[in-house]
Write an enzyme that holds these catalytic residues in place. Structure first.
Site, short mmCIF file in Angstrom:
data_model
loop_
_atom_site.label_atom_id
_atom_site.label_comp_id
_atom_site.label_asym_id
_atom_site.label_seq_id
_atom_site.Cartn_x
_atom_site.Cartn_y
_atom_site.Cartn_z
N HIS A 101 0.65 -0.79 0.12
CA HIS A 101 0.01 -0.29 -0.29
C HIS A 101 0.87 1.36 -0.09
O HIS A 101 1.65 1.18 0.64
CB HIS A 101 -0.84 0.03 1.66
CG HIS A 101 -2.21 -0.91 1.57
ND1 HIS A 101 -1.74 -2.09 2.15
CD2 HIS A 101 -3.09 -1.24 1.19
CE1 HIS A 101 -2.28 -3.20 2.57
NE2 HIS A 101 -2.95 -2.36 1.88
N ASP A 104 2.02 1.80 3.42
CA ASP A 104 3.20 0.91 4.70
C ASP A 104 4.22 1.86 3.54
O ASP A 104 5.16 1.08 4.90
CB ASP A 104 3.30 -0.47 3.43
CG ASP A 104 1.75 -0.91 3.71
OD1 ASP A 104 0.88 -0.64 4.33
OD2 ASP A 104 1.44 -1.48 2.76
N GLU A 232 -10.20 -6.99 -4.67
CA GLU A 232 -10.06 -7.68 -4.03
C GLU A 232 -11.31 -7.98 -2.82
O GLU A 232 -11.83 -7.36 -2.20
CB GLU A 232 -9.39 -7.89 -2.92
CG GLU A 232 -8.64 -8.86 -1.62
CD GLU A 232 -7.62 -8.14 -0.86
OE1 GLU A 232 -6.73 -7.28 -1.39
OE2 GLU A 232 -7.17 -8.94 0.15
N GLU A 268 -8.87 -13.74 -1.62
CA GLU A 268 -8.36 -13.74 -0.35
C GLU A 268 -8.94 -15.22 0.38
O GLU A 268 -9.93 -15.40 0.89
CB GLU A 268 -7.91 -12.79 0.51
CG GLU A 268 -6.97 -13.21 1.87
CD GLU A 268 -6.76 -11.69 3.05
OE1 GLU A 268 -7.06 -11.06 2.19
OE2 GLU A 268 -7.59 -11.59 3.87
N HIS A 271 -10.77 -13.84 3.13
CA HIS A 271 -12.10 -13.90 3.53
C HIS A 271 -13.06 -14.30 2.55
O HIS A 271 -14.50 -13.80 2.24
CB HIS A 271 -11.65 -12.87 2.05
CG HIS A 271 -10.52 -11.29 2.37
ND1 HIS A 271 -10.52 -10.15 1.48
CD2 HIS A 271 -10.43 -10.95 3.63
CE1 HIS A 271 -9.57 -9.55 2.39
NE2 HIS A 271 -9.54 -10.24 3.30
N ASP A 296 -4.27 -13.64 -2.49
CA ASP A 296 -3.56 -13.46 -0.91
C ASP A 296 -4.05 -14.69 -0.56
O ASP A 296 -4.80 -14.80 0.11
CB ASP A 296 -4.87 -12.20 -0.44
CG ASP A 296 -4.00 -10.74 -0.84
OD1 ASP A 296 -3.31 -10.83 -1.61
OD2 ASP A 296 -4.89 -10.09 -0.28
N ASP A 307 -10.85 -11.92 10.15
CA ASP A 307 -9.83 -11.79 9.58
C ASP A 307 -8.73 -12.42 9.86
O ASP A 307 -7.64 -10.87 10.50
CB ASP A 307 -9.59 -10.33 8.18
CG ASP A 307 -9.09 -10.93 7.50
OD1 ASP A 307 -9.34 -12.37 7.01
OD2 ASP A 307 -8.39 -9.86 6.76
N ASP A 309 -6.20 -14.07 9.50
CA ASP A 309 -4.80 -13.55 8.77
C ASP A 309 -3.70 -14.29 9.19
O ASP A 309 -2.87 -13.89 9.43
CB ASP A 309 -4.19 -12.05 8.65
CG ASP A 309 -5.02 -11.01 7.85
OD1 ASP A 309 -5.78 -12.02 6.75
OD2 ASP A 309 -5.27 -9.67 7.77
N ASP A 339 -0.28 -12.50 2.01
CA ASP A 339 -1.58 -11.44 3.62
C ASP A 339 -1.72 -12.22 4.73
O ASP A 339 -3.23 -12.90 4.93
CB ASP A 339 -3.05 -10.74 2.21
CG ASP A 339 -3.30 -9.49 3.08
OD1 ASP A 339 -3.14 -9.23 4.17
OD2 ASP A 339 -4.21 -9.31 2.50
#
Ligand code: XLS
Ligand code: NI
Ligand code: NI
Length: 437
Positions: A101, A104, A232, A268, A271, A296, A307, A309, A339
């Site tokens: 991003h 980031d 996404e 993802e 997700h 992802d 989420d 992750d 991700d």
């Protein structure tokens, strides 16, 4: 250049008898699987945000992850240090791509102008490292969810000034993605959704979301950005109802606004789970609609409804995912972006290596199993046979459009003693296990 992980050297393949945690058990970059090497099949990418800026916060607790660059006070120094650390990590792990991003890589400053200047400084630095190492940018995106200006959304905000700011951010993020040779540009609608319809004009918000995407397509043409646009999906979190709920809703949205030729989907795993689907379902639905763009890779926890992750360690899930990817003929400009973030209690810098090793090995094993499964055709043969009644007789007439309801009735009147065959689910699950174990 400072060495941020001095105790860990380059991770190599040692095979699954090795007890060395800092080695690959299944991922052997140059091993041929069919006509491609493992690393060509599995274009692994490092997610800059979780890896470099993630700190292990959760809604109940503060940072747990103190990184070797966190003692630097100036945010720009910290950002520079993260660049070095990220390339060290990727090189030691043999990861050839990364995703970012805008926010980031460079800190947000007091004004948009200064923020963009910060970005330019970091982009130059990252560009140099990319050149020196050959590491590539899989995709770039704009973070339009963290800052409180986006509390009502970005493109779907009720406030036109916010829409304008989001547009400016997308413009700049596309420029830096192009500058760094990014293969794709992702839209994840962080706050594009709603909490209550009592204050929301959903029709208007969706029109606006499409307007921003249209502007991005136009701007890509203007600056000659030829990367693939990706959306996404995610069903909820942060908003109660995210507009890009799942693959099906993204496709309906894109088709309504005539944008479906310009986008593919970045799917993802976690997700998919949140949407009540299997990962394979989402990948398959995108694939059969020629919309499967990128992945992802992570996983959720079936007992936690958010989420999480986590780094993917579920070989079954990875095998079925790679099965879809292989059936898709690969991911083309896409790849497999981790991700994912270490658990809050896995806070040591060395955990980052162990996390990536876990994820890369899981997908390597999944790829091998999926390749053999597809190549031997056991599932494909079964499925073909299962639908064989459509290759002759009335089935063929249905498929070829030669039968209408009258013809069906005529046929059914003579064939009303129907015989069905078993779906053999358990047998097929055993077959999949045979390829994994
Ligand atoms: C959050 C999303 C996000 C996107 C990039 O849940 O997965 O990390 O991948 O904005
Ligand atoms: Ni994601
Ligand atoms: Ni996510």
């Amino acid at each position: 250049m400072k060495d941020y992980f001095p105790d860990i050297s380059t991770i190599t393949y040692e095979g699954n008898n090795s007890k060395n945690p800092y080695s690959f058990k299944y991922y052997k970059a140059d091993k041929k699987i069919g006509s491609k090497t493992m690393h060509e099949h599995l274009k692994f990418a490092l997610a800059y945000w979780h890896t470099l800026t993630g700190k292990g916060v959760d809604p109940f607790g503060a940072d747990t992850m103190i990184r070797p660059w966190d003692n630097l006070a100036d945010p720009m120094d910290k950002a520079r240090a993260r660049v070095d650390a990220s390339f060290e990590l990727m090189q030691k792990l043999g990861i050839r791509y990364f995703c970012l991003h805008d926010r980031d890589i460079a800190p947000e400053a007091a004004t948009l102008k200064e923020t963009n200047r910060n970005l330019d400084i970091l982009v130059e630095l990252i560009g140099k490292q990319m050149k020196a190492t050959g590491i590539k940018l899989l995709w770039g995106t704009a973070n339009m969810f963290l800052n409180s200006r986006y509390l009502h959304g970005a493109a779907t905000s009720c406030n036109a000034d916010v829409f304008a700011y989001a547009g400016a951010q997308v413009k700049k993020a596309m420029e830096i993605t192009k500058e760094l040779g990014g293969a794709n540009y992702v839209f994840w609608g962080g706050r594009e959704g709603y909490e209550t319809l009592l204050n929301t004009d959903m029709d208007f918000e969706l029109d606006n979301q499409a307007r921003l995407l249209r502007m991005a397509i136009d701007y890509a043409k203007e600056i000659g950005f030829t990367g693939q646009f990706l959306i996404e999906p995610k069903p909820k979190e942060p908003t109660k109802h995210q507009y890009d709920f799942d693959v099906a809703s993204v496709m309906v949205f894109l088709r309504k606004y005539g944008l479906d030729k310009d986008f593919k989907i970045n799917i993802e795993s976690n997700h998919a789970t949140l949407a009540g689907h299997t990962f394979q379902h989402e990948l398959c639905l995108a694939r059969i609609n020629n919309m499967l763009g990128s992945i992802d890779a992570n996983q959720g926890d079936p007992l936690l409804g958010w989420d999480t992750d986590q780094y993917p360690t579920d070989v079954y899930n990875a095998t079925l995912a790679m099965y879809e990817v292989l059936k898709n003929g690969g991911l083309h400009s896409g790849g497999i972006n981790f991700d994912a973030k270490p658990r809050r209690a896995s806070f040591e810098p060395s955990d980052l290596f162990l996390c990536f090793i876990a994820g890369m090995d899981t997908y390597a094993k999944g790829l091998e199993a999926a390749y053999k499964l597809l190549n031997n055709g056991e599932l494909e043969d079964f499925i073909r046979e299962r639908y064989s009644s459509y290759s002759s007789g009335i089935g063929k007439d249905i498929v070829e459009g030669k039968a209408g309801l009258k013809e069906l009735e005529e046929y059914a009147l003579q064939h009303d003693r129907i015989i069905n065959n078993s779906g053999r689910q358990e047998l097929l699950e055993t077959i999949v296990n045979r390829y994994i174990l």
